[in-house]
Every structure is written in C-alpha cells, then in structure tokens.
Write a protein that holds these residues in place. Structure first.
Motif, mmCIF file in Angstrom:
data_model
loop_
_atom_site.group_PDB
_atom_site.id
_atom_site.type_symbol
_atom_site.label_atom_id
_atom_site.label_comp_id
_atom_site.label_asym_id
_atom_site.label_seq_id
_atom_site.Cartn_x
_atom_site.Cartn_y
_atom_site.Cartn_z
ATOM 1 N N UNK A 1 0.835 -1.180 0.000
ATOM 2 C CA UNK A 1 0.000 0.000 0.000
ATOM 3 C C UNK A 1 0.884 1.248 0.000
ATOM 4 N N UNK A 2 0.286 2.343 -0.334
ATOM 5 C CA UNK A 2 1.021 3.598 -0.284
ATOM 6 C C UNK A 2 0.160 4.685 0.344
ATOM 7 N N UNK A 3 0.832 5.664 0.871
ATOM 8 C CA UNK A 3 0.191 6.804 1.507
ATOM 9 C C UNK A 3 0.524 8.035 0.678
ATOM 10 N N UNK A 4 -0.475 8.863 0.442
ATOM 11 C CA UNK A 4 -0.271 10.110 -0.291
ATOM 12 C C UNK A 4 -0.385 11.244 0.717
ATOM 13 N N UNK A 5 0.650 12.086 0.741
ATOM 14 C CA UNK A 5 0.678 13.183 1.710
ATOM 15 C C UNK A 5 0.956 14.488 0.984
ATOM 16 N N UNK A 6 0.093 15.455 1.222
ATOM 17 C CA UNK A 6 0.285 16.804 0.695
ATOM 18 C C UNK A 6 0.838 17.653 1.833
ATOM 19 N N UNK A 7 1.877 18.429 1.535
ATOM 20 C CA UNK A 7 2.404 19.300 2.578
ATOM 21 C C UNK A 7 2.830 20.640 2.013
ATOM 22 N N UNK A 8 2.789 21.637 2.905
ATOM 23 C CA UNK A 8 3.209 22.996 2.589
ATOM 24 C C UNK A 8 4.122 23.438 3.723
ATOM 25 N N UNK A 9 5.328 23.834 3.381
ATOM 26 C CA UNK A 9 6.266 24.346 4.365
ATOM 27 C C UNK A 9 6.508 25.812 4.048
ATOM 28 N N UNK A 10 6.261 26.668 5.023
ATOM 29 C CA UNK A 10 6.402 28.107 4.803
ATOM 30 C C UNK A 10 7.362 28.693 5.833
ATOM 31 N N UNK A 11 8.517 29.164 5.366
ATOM 32 C CA UNK A 11 9.388 29.928 6.270
ATOM 33 C C UNK A 11 8.749 31.302 6.468
ATOM 34 N N UNK A 12 8.262 31.569 7.651
ATOM 35 C CA UNK A 12 7.524 32.800 7.913
ATOM 36 C C UNK A 12 8.442 34.021 7.798
ATOM 37 N N UNK A 13 7.883 35.088 7.254
ATOM 38 C CA UNK A 13 8.634 36.316 7.078
ATOM 39 C C UNK A 13 9.286 36.432 5.716
ATOM 40 N N UNK A 14 9.161 35.394 4.901
ATOM 41 C CA UNK A 14 9.753 35.410 3.557
ATOM 42 C C UNK A 14 8.689 35.819 2.543
ATOM 43 N N UNK A 15 9.074 36.602 1.560
ATOM 44 C CA UNK A 15 8.168 37.013 0.490
ATOM 45 C C UNK A 15 8.160 35.977 -0.626
ATOM 46 N N UNK A 16 9.325 35.594 -1.079
ATOM 47 C CA UNK A 16 9.456 34.608 -2.149
ATOM 48 C C UNK A 16 9.905 33.278 -1.559
#
Length: 101
Positions: A1-16
C-alpha cells in the motif's frame, strides 16, 4: 500500500518561497521520493505514514538550515488501506468521470 501526503512548508517572514521549495525538491530527489510539485503544495507518495512524516520532518528542519527563523508546516494525509492506488490513479479516476459527462 502507499500513503499520499500533501504538505506545505512556509518559512515565515519570507516574500518569495521558490528558493526554499527548490531545496525541498532537491531533497526529495536525493531521497528518491515520488512527488508532484503543484503551485501551492508538494505531494509525496510513500509506502508508510511514518516514512512520509519523517521525510516532511526533515524537509521542515531543512528550512532552518537555510536560515529561516520560524517555519509553519501544514500536512494533509490520504491513507487508504482497502485497495492499492497511486497519485495518478486518483487523477485518472476524476478525468474518466469528466469524459463520461
């Protein structure tokens, strides 16, 4: 079986964020992880949830190595155990239904 994971990593204070995302993509390539990059998130397909969470933890820590002072990470998990399916299968299923009308 496999697991699908969506993630978002945001370094806070960065514009780009592109330089940070690029480093995560390089990290995933180095690890040999199957992934899809979208405009708003990264999706990985891994054999187990624990493996996926470990990979995301390492990517989260990578942000600090790149100089971030504060990091916010959001995770969404699709763990289905009644049948095997891949990321492509989910998209294919929707597109087939679109063609049906």
């Amino acid at each position: 079986m496999s697991v699908i994971i969506e993630f978002v990593i945001v370094p806070l204070g960065e514009i780009s964020l592109s330089r940070y995302v690029a480093q995560v993509v390089k990290f995933l390539d180095k690890k040999g992880v199957k992934y899809t990059l979208t405009p708003m998130a990264t999706i990985i397909e891994v054999p187990t949830l624990s493996e996926g969470l470990k990979i995301i933890e390492e990517a989260h820590e990578l942000m600090f190595e790149l100089g971030a002072k504060r990091v916010s990470t959001t995770i969404r998990i699709d763990d289905r155990r009644d049948k095997e399916r891949k990321m492509e299968d989910k998209v294919k299923s929707v597109l087939e239904k679109v063609k049906e009308g």
